[in-house]
Design an enzyme around this catalytic site. Structure first.
Site, PDB file in Angstrom:
ATOM      1  N   GLY A  41       0.787  -1.200   0.084  1.00  0.00           N
ATOM      2  CA  GLY A  41       0.031   0.004   0.137  1.00  0.00           C
ATOM      3  C   GLY A  41       0.658   1.257  -0.005  1.00  0.00           C
ATOM      4  N   GLY A  43      -0.726   4.537   0.308  1.00  0.00           N
ATOM      5  CA  GLY A  43      -1.155   5.777   0.674  1.00  0.00           C
ATOM      6  C   GLY A  43      -0.487   6.508   1.682  1.00  0.00           C
ATOM      7  CB  ALA A  45      -0.359   4.307   6.446  1.00  0.00           C
ATOM      8  N   GLY A  46       1.455   3.914   3.874  1.00  0.00           N
ATOM      9  CA  GLY A  46       2.224   2.969   3.468  1.00  0.00           C
ATOM     10  C   GLY A  46       3.501   3.898   2.838  1.00  0.00           C
ATOM     11  NE  ARG A 331     -15.648  13.099   9.399  1.00  0.00           N
ATOM     12  CZ  ARG A 331     -14.719  12.788   8.836  1.00  0.00           C
ATOM     13  NH1 ARG A 331     -14.420  11.650   8.797  1.00  0.00           N
ATOM     14  NH2 ARG A 331     -14.010  13.637   8.374  1.00  0.00           N
ATOM     15  CD  GLU A 425      -9.982   3.447   6.106  1.00  0.00           C
ATOM     16  OE1 GLU A 425     -11.184   3.179   6.285  1.00  0.00           O
ATOM     17  OE2 GLU A 425      -9.521   4.089   5.311  1.00  0.00           O
ATOM     18  NE  ARG A 435     -11.322   8.584  10.115  1.00  0.00           N
ATOM     19  CZ  ARG A 435     -11.521   9.802   9.539  1.00  0.00           C
ATOM     20  NH1 ARG A 435     -10.903  10.991   9.899  1.00  0.00           N
ATOM     21  NH2 ARG A 435     -12.164   9.909   8.375  1.00  0.00           N
ATOM     22  CB  SER A 440      -8.323   9.374   8.484  1.00  0.00           C
ATOM     23  OG  SER A 440      -8.484  10.440   7.586  1.00  0.00           O
TER      24      SER A 440
END
Length: 637
Positions: A41, A43, A45-46, A331, A425, A435, A440
């Site tokens: 991944g 994104g 994080a990756g 939310r 995530e 959340r 995030s």
């Protein structure tokens, strides 16, 4: 049952991260190049983790199914990223961010993980600024902040409505630098098919080249899953259409625990569904609720245009029900209330939609100020709906957006399988039952830049020179399993496409495991999913060939995982006999529609273990403690 040890240092949570770092085993800089790390991944994080690990000297291999790592779905994140810098001098602090996050998650998170997230968040802003991320600034040059739902301070840093894109470009350029100097290798257009465990430790992956169809393996000393969430189990969501659960789910089927899978966030501000042809929904950033006012006509069946409805006949339901927070409630609260007013027949034109109105803000602050804050979001909305938010209110309704559940990880972000890590995530660790907005990207970059690079060495330290190659028989066995699965999928010669079954699965999940859930409805959902699994096995068709690009085959493989996951989500929601955050069981609510937790019986993380095909999952509970912030009834009124 699974053996779970969170590994949280003893003592106050405010000291846990420092204590962990003081005693963690280290890998010296001269030895790091001898370790191979796989990151799945790209994104936030990756990319952050891969860039950081490569910069430390590890040999990193990075896998993504996109043609470029820049196309990871993090690029679609809009509103902002939280950090308790207290630039506004409005009382913010690490404790305040911890408090808001724990309360926002309805006390279903580990305190130690949440505190660490708040503690390291300030460094993210410094890191991103050093990379050249163009955060919005005030007229005098200071970095700007705005507020998000569920808080009473302004701590959100933003780049208009393109924050995810700009942060991802920062992480991407850091990663590409490591590629250029030879510390990282990219493997685009590849999709993980399985992980390989040897002697109880994850030692590599099996993956498919999406261009040639070739099945390959790679060994490593550690595997990091940064593959995102599983919101597309609902078919229609704000996620990119190809986002999937396959990497995490295949790891789950190899022994990794899946934690709190029923915890899925429904975002309150999305462009409503406009027809049966849709397979993707569009988010409108929560930041819009800073200046936009949410309302519906007070009269049921009112068909007048919004400019013809006088102020006295407008129901600003969030402002009236939650005067302290108004339109900036969390939310889950905003989404449920939108459902309530639409269920009462007050939806615009009798449909499932409400207004988000900027007319007052434009009058007060001027067209230019609003355009500077939200111009790209307004343009996006107009391109999709042909309506300008400068002239008429937006029409919005909740949609599936984010998953708080994910693979179980310990305090260091390793799963219960040694050598297998999950970040962003893909794990469950920080957000509990709901959340907060702008958290995030904070978690993804905290995990990737600051947590994983300092915890992974604790596991690698004891592995020095204990190499395993793809010549090990377990790799051949895993490859054979993958090839058998693909052959089985290609042999389906029924009448239904994977997409048609997936769409029906999404409707079941939304109707029975969406914003509102009941015990009877969840039992019905599990029965319906069993029927869909039968259709998947006996009436699905996958055209084309496995030797090359075949999107139908890709969708079929992901669908099989979604069907199994969907069933587990419904069972998890059924077994959690309470309401908390986004998990709203209609049997457990107050007279005015607020959630009722069961702290005595449900203050735990639900961790599920795969027991085999057609066998029920087994539940293990990780008890949660609340020493720093005592349990309280969550209220935003």
């Amino acid at each position: 049952m699974l053996e779970l040890n969170a590994g949280i240092p003893e003592g106050p949570v405010s000291e846990a991260w420092t204590k962990y770092l003081d005693h963690v085993k280290l890998v010296g800089p001269r030895n790091r190049p001898s370790y191979d790390v796989i990151v799945v991944g790209t994104g936030l994080a990756g990319a952050a983790a891969a860039a950081s690990l490569a910069a430390q000297g590890y040999k990193v291999h990075v896998f993504c199914f996109q043609d470029s790592s820049r196309r990871a779905h993090s690029i679609a994140a809009q509103g902002g990223i939280n950090a308790p810098k207290n630039y506004r001098n409005d009382g913010d602090s690490v404790y305040r961010l911890f408090y808001d996050t724990q309360k926002g998650g309805d006390f279903r998170s580990r305190e130690a993980n949440v505190w660490r997230l708040a503690e390291v968040a300030t460094g993210i802003i410094d890191q991103a600024t050093a990379q050249g991320v163009p955060f919005a600034r005030e007229y005098g040059g200071n970095v700007a902040n705005r507020s998000f739902g569920g808080v009473l301070v302004e701590r959100t840093f933003y780049c208009r409505g393109q924050t995810g894109q700009q942060l991802l470009l920062g992480a991407y350029q850091a990663l590409q630098h490591q590629v250029a100097v030879g510390n990282a290798v990219m493997h685009p257009r590849t999709e993980i098919q399985d992980i390989v465990n040897i002697d109880g430790r994850c030692r590599g992956i099996v993956y498919r080249c999406l261009k040639t169809g070739e099945i390959r393996s790679m060994s490593a000393d550690a595997v990091v899953l940064a593959s995102g969430g599983y919101g597309n189990v609902f078919f229609q969501s704000t996620n990119a259409f190809n986002s999937n659960v396959t990497a995490a789910w295949r790891a789950h089927k190899r022994g990794a625990g899946m934690a709190n899978p029923c915890m899925v966030q429904i975002h309150p501000t999305c462009i409503p569904v406009s027809g049966n042809f849709q397979c993707k929904l569009t988010l409108m950033s929560e930041s819009l609720r800073n200046d936009g006012r949410v309302w519906v006509p007070r009269k049921e069946g009112d068909t007048r245009s919004p400019d013809q409805i006088p102020e006295a006949e407008r129901y600003y339901y969030l402002e009236e029900r939650y005067p302290s927070f108004g339109n900036l409630v969390p939310r889950d609260v905003a989404a449920r209330n939108a459902k309530y007013v639409c269920d009462d027949g007050l939806g615009i034109g009798g449909r499932k939609q409400v207004y988000l109105d900027f007319s007052d803000a434009i009058k007060e602050r001027g067209h230019q100020v609003i355009a500077e804050r939200y111009g790209n979001l307004f343009d996006m909305y107009e391109e999709i709906t042909t309506e300008s938010p400068y002239q008429v209110p937006m029409r919005i309704f909740p949609a599936v957006h984010y998953c708080m559940g994910g693979l179980w990880v310990d305090y260091g972000l390793m799963t219960n399988i040694p050598g297998l890590w999950a970040i962003g995530e893909a794990n469950f660790s920080d957000h509990g039952a709901n959340r907060l907005g702008a958290s995030s990207m904070m978690q993804c970059l905290a995990d990737g830049y600051f947590v994983l690079p300092q915890t992974i060495c604790s596991d690698l330290h004891d592995l020095y020179r204990q190499k395993v190659t793809t010549e090990h028989p377990e790799f051949a066995k895993a490859e054979a399993d993958v090839k058998d699965r693909i052959h089985w999928l290609m042999s389906r010669q029924g009448s239904r496409t994977p997409m048609s079954i997936h769409k029906e699965l999404g409707e079941v999940m939304w109707d029975y495991c969406g914003m509102a859930r009941t015990a009877d409805g969840l039992q019905q959902a599990m029965s319906k999913i069993d029927d869909l699994r039968d259709a998947f096995e006996n009436d699905m068709i996958v055209p084309g060939s496995a030797d090359g690009t075949n999107q139908a085959l890709e969708r079929a493989g992901r669908l099989g995982d979604f069907l199994e996951l969907g069933h587990l989500m419904c069972r998890d929601a059924y077994e959690r006999n309470e309401s908390c955050g986004c998990h709203f069981r209609e049997e457990h609510q107050t007279d005015d529609g607020e959630v009722v937790r069961d702290d005595e019986n449900c203050s735990h993380v639900s961790v599920w273990e795969w027991k085999g095909k057609d066998q029920p999952h087994e539940l293990t509970k990780e008890a949660l403690s609340f020493d720093t912030l005592p349990l309280m009834t969550r209220s935003y009124k």
